[in-house]
Scaffold this active site. Structure first.
Site, PDB file in Angstrom:
ATOM      1  N   GLY A 179       0.821  -1.214   0.000  1.00  0.00           N
ATOM      2  CA  GLY A 179       0.000   0.000   0.000  1.00  0.00           C
ATOM      3  C   GLY A 179       0.851   1.259   0.000  1.00  0.00           C
ATOM      4  N   HIS A 211       4.342   2.089  -8.047  1.00  0.00           N
ATOM      5  CA  HIS A 211       3.393   0.971  -8.003  1.00  0.00           C
ATOM      6  C   HIS A 211       2.434   1.021  -9.193  1.00  0.00           C
ATOM      7  CE1 HIS A 211       4.174   1.488  -3.537  1.00  0.00           C
ATOM      8  NE2 HIS A 211       4.379   0.201  -3.672  1.00  0.00           N
ATOM      9  N   SER A 269       7.832   4.337  -0.962  1.00  0.00           N
ATOM     10  CA  SER A 269       6.902   4.807   0.071  1.00  0.00           C
ATOM     11  C   SER A 269       7.656   5.502   1.195  1.00  0.00           C
ATOM     12  CB  SER A 269       6.120   3.624   0.648  1.00  0.00           C
ATOM     13  OG  SER A 269       5.334   3.054  -0.368  1.00  0.00           O
TER      14      SER A 269
END
Ligand code: PAF
Length: 280
Positions: A27, A33, A187
């Site tokens: 996530g 991504h 991230s």
């Protein structure tokens, strides 16, 4: 876009898919991504993205609790990228009991570099990816999984896992996506302060310089000195490097003359640990 929280929901969402294309993630999605999702889309008849922050691959002092969880924004971006199914299991669904069976990767590949500085990391990664593969590809005769090349060693470990277990899954590499200044998207870039963000590109510059120096010298004879001076230069800028090293691409061991090479690095800037690599 279907959202599946449990294995039965995932199986129902994929009932008619013969060849899913799968992008595993934790996530906090960024353009890196989304590029993997777009790359995956033509490789299968259903595009699946998992979102699961996998406790097994974090050391006790690492950022499992603070790892950014941005569920709503992730879903908006996945829908726009053409994802068909998001698999976002709760921890109690993926690990209904303590995971006492774990997948132990080849120490020659998995106990060096990232594995040296994050012991157990690749055991955690392989174990969760095998579980995710079982979830997504159960009952399918073929499938594709796409992993970012930014995690170069992870990609190699997972390729070897798929090969050694003869999984009917093609492992595909997605090129590293970079910000305008060259910083590899991650991230963890979100942890950087403004000043750190401006400095962060120096990791990829250090890898490039080390790569150029390696190509200009006899290997492996001069490599230790070249790596030492790269470590020293980054340290002098306020970084705490774990490793900056030139390896051969085939197995990440010390190269001999003529080997295809990759430069890999990991370093902490403030509290943020960044990794990057460059094939040369
Ligand atoms: O690269 C990642 O985001 C993770 O290591 C992965 C492959 C999703 C396993 O948790």
């Amino acid at each position: 876009m279907h959202i599946a929280r449990t294995l039965p929901e995932l199986r129902a969402a994929l009932a008619t898919a013969a060849h899913p294309a799968f992008v595993p993630s934790m996530g906090n999605l960024h353009a890196g991504h989304l590029a993997l999702v777009r790359q995956a889309k033509p490789l299968g008849d259903a595009t699946v993205v998992s979102i699961f922050v996998n406790r097994l691959q974090f050391l006790p002092h690492e950022d499992f609790d603070s790892y950014p969880r941005t569920w709503e924004a992730d879903c908006v971006q996945l829908e726009a990228a053409g994802c068909d199914v998001v698999f976002a299991p709760r921890e109690s669904d993926l690990y209904p009991e303590p995971q006492t069976f774990k997948l132990q990767p080849d120490p020659l590949l998995a106990d060096i570099l990232e594995g040296q500085f994050r012991p157990g990391f690749f055991t955690g990664v392989c174990t969760v990816v095998m579980k995710l593969f079982c979830a997504v590809f159960a009952g399918k005769s073929a499938g594709t999984a796409v992993f970012g090349q930014k995690d170069y060693q992870q990609l190699m470990v997972l390729r070897r896992m798929a090969q050694q277990f003869a999984l009917p899954i093609d492992i595909v590499a997605g090129p590293t996506q970079r910000a305008d200044d060259g910083l590899a998207l991650s991230s963890r870039n979100g942890y950087l302060s403004e000043a750190e963000r401006a400095e962060a590109v120096q990791l990829s510059l250090a890898l490039r310089q080390l790569g150029e120096a390696a190509l200009a010298h006899e290997l492996p004879k001069h490599l230790p000195a070249l790596e030492q001076s790269a470590l020293k230069a980054l340290t002098a800028r306020g970084w705490q490097p774990d490793y900056l090293t030139v390896r051969r691409r085939s197995d990440l061991q010390t190269p001999n003359a003529g080997d295809a090479l990759v430069v890999l690095g990991a370093a902490r800037l403030g509290n943020t640990r960044l990794i990057d690599n460059l094939e040369i």
